[in-house]
Design a protein around this motif. Sequence first.
Motif, PDB file in Angstrom:
ATOM      1  N   SER A  77       0.832  -1.200   0.000  1.00  0.00           N
ATOM      2  CA  SER A  77       0.000   0.000   0.000  1.00  0.00           C
ATOM      3  C   SER A  77       0.868   1.252   0.000  1.00  0.00           C
ATOM      4  O   SER A  77       1.985   1.249   0.510  1.00  0.00           O
ATOM      5  CB  SER A  77      -0.934   0.020   1.216  1.00  0.00           C
ATOM      6  N   HIS A 110      -3.510   6.102  -0.869  1.00  0.00           N
ATOM      7  CA  HIS A 110      -4.831   5.576  -1.204  1.00  0.00           C
ATOM      8  C   HIS A 110      -4.748   4.420  -2.202  1.00  0.00           C
ATOM      9  O   HIS A 110      -5.759   4.023  -2.758  1.00  0.00           O
ATOM     10  CB  HIS A 110      -5.701   6.677  -1.798  1.00  0.00           C
ATOM     11  N   ARG A 111      -3.554   3.928  -2.439  1.00  0.00           N
ATOM     12  CA  ARG A 111      -3.372   2.864  -3.420  1.00  0.00           C
ATOM     13  C   ARG A 111      -2.964   1.564  -2.743  1.00  0.00           C
ATOM     14  O   ARG A 111      -2.166   1.560  -1.817  1.00  0.00           O
ATOM     15  CB  ARG A 111      -2.290   3.248  -4.428  1.00  0.00           C
ATOM     16  N   GLN A 168      -1.845  -2.526  -3.919  1.00  0.00           N
ATOM     17  CA  GLN A 168      -1.540  -3.472  -4.984  1.00  0.00           C
ATOM     18  C   GLN A 168      -1.440  -4.861  -4.386  1.00  0.00           C
ATOM     19  O   GLN A 168      -0.827  -5.055  -3.339  1.00  0.00           O
ATOM     20  CB  GLN A 168      -0.229  -3.121  -5.687  1.00  0.00           C
ATOM     21  N   ALA A 175      -4.415  -3.602  -8.957  1.00  0.00           N
ATOM     22  CA  ALA A 175      -4.239  -2.297  -8.311  1.00  0.00           C
ATOM     23  C   ALA A 175      -5.594  -1.722  -7.929  1.00  0.00           C
ATOM     24  O   ALA A 175      -6.540  -1.750  -8.717  1.00  0.00           O
ATOM     25  CB  ALA A 175      -3.511  -1.344  -9.251  1.00  0.00           C
ATOM     26  N   ASN A 229      -7.490   1.768  -6.144  1.00  0.00           N
ATOM     27  CA  ASN A 229      -7.351   3.170  -5.781  1.00  0.00           C
ATOM     28  C   ASN A 229      -8.635   3.585  -5.085  1.00  0.00           C
ATOM     29  O   ASN A 229      -9.722   3.381  -5.628  1.00  0.00           O
ATOM     30  CB  ASN A 229      -7.122   4.035  -7.029  1.00  0.00           C
ATOM     31  N   ARG A 230      -8.522   4.121  -3.896  1.00  0.00           N
ATOM     32  CA  ARG A 230      -9.701   4.515  -3.138  1.00  0.00           C
ATOM     33  C   ARG A 230     -10.517   5.534  -3.923  1.00  0.00           C
ATOM     34  O   ARG A 230      -9.985   6.519  -4.413  1.00  0.00           O
ATOM     35  CB  ARG A 230      -9.284   5.088  -1.789  1.00  0.00           C
ATOM     36  N   LYS A 231     -11.818   5.296  -4.064  1.00  0.00           N
ATOM     37  CA  LYS A 231     -12.674   6.158  -4.878  1.00  0.00           C
ATOM     38  C   LYS A 231     -12.619   7.616  -4.445  1.00  0.00           C
ATOM     39  O   LYS A 231     -12.563   8.510  -5.272  1.00  0.00           O
ATOM     40  CB  LYS A 231     -14.124   5.674  -4.836  1.00  0.00           C
ATOM     41  N   GLN A 247      -9.865   9.750  -5.944  1.00  0.00           N
ATOM     42  CA  GLN A 247      -9.855  10.079  -7.361  1.00  0.00           C
ATOM     43  C   GLN A 247     -10.297  11.510  -7.632  1.00  0.00           C
ATOM     44  O   GLN A 247      -9.862  12.128  -8.588  1.00  0.00           O
ATOM     45  CB  GLN A 247     -10.731   9.099  -8.139  1.00  0.00           C
ATOM     46  N   ASN A 258      -4.648  15.146  -3.276  1.00  0.00           N
ATOM     47  CA  ASN A 258      -3.899  13.895  -3.390  1.00  0.00           C
ATOM     48  C   ASN A 258      -3.548  13.608  -4.838  1.00  0.00           C
ATOM     49  O   ASN A 258      -3.933  12.600  -5.396  1.00  0.00           O
ATOM     50  CB  ASN A 258      -4.698  12.732  -2.799  1.00  0.00           C
ATOM     51  N   TYR A 292      -0.946  12.509  -7.555  1.00  0.00           N
ATOM     52  CA  TYR A 292       0.305  11.749  -7.587  1.00  0.00           C
ATOM     53  C   TYR A 292       1.001  11.984  -8.901  1.00  0.00           C
ATOM     54  O   TYR A 292       0.478  12.020  -9.935  1.00  0.00           O
ATOM     55  CB  TYR A 292       0.061  10.247  -7.413  1.00  0.00           C
TER      56      TYR A 292
END
Length: 113
Positions: A78, A81-82, A84, A99, A101-103, A106, A111, A113
């Motif tokens: 981790s 918010h990601r 894998q 993978a 990614n926390r909704k 987005q 945040n 990246y």
Amino acid sequence: ENKHYATHADLLMEMVRQRVTQDFQIVTAAAVAESERRAVETQREGRNTRTSRSYDPFPRLLPSVTHETPGITKHYLSMGHRIQVMSYNPNSDTIDIVAFNRKSAQNDKENVY
């Protein structure tokens, strides 16, 4: 043919090492089990996790990812918010990477990246 790794299992370990050097953190099996326990408990109690204000550092995983299969090696990593999930299946000699990614991240402009 140039081969840098003797097996796909060796390649998976190198991929894990590379992610750790990129600031990913290894998630322990105990943390994954605790998250799954909480997910089942929440479902059993009929609570809606989408409207909950409580912070969950390890979002619920899809059932297809969390089912353990004998012989398959899995690594959970981790970063922010990601998440894998990296796995190696010796029967098919394949590496799978899923993978997440926390909704809420987005659409969060803080945040990026």
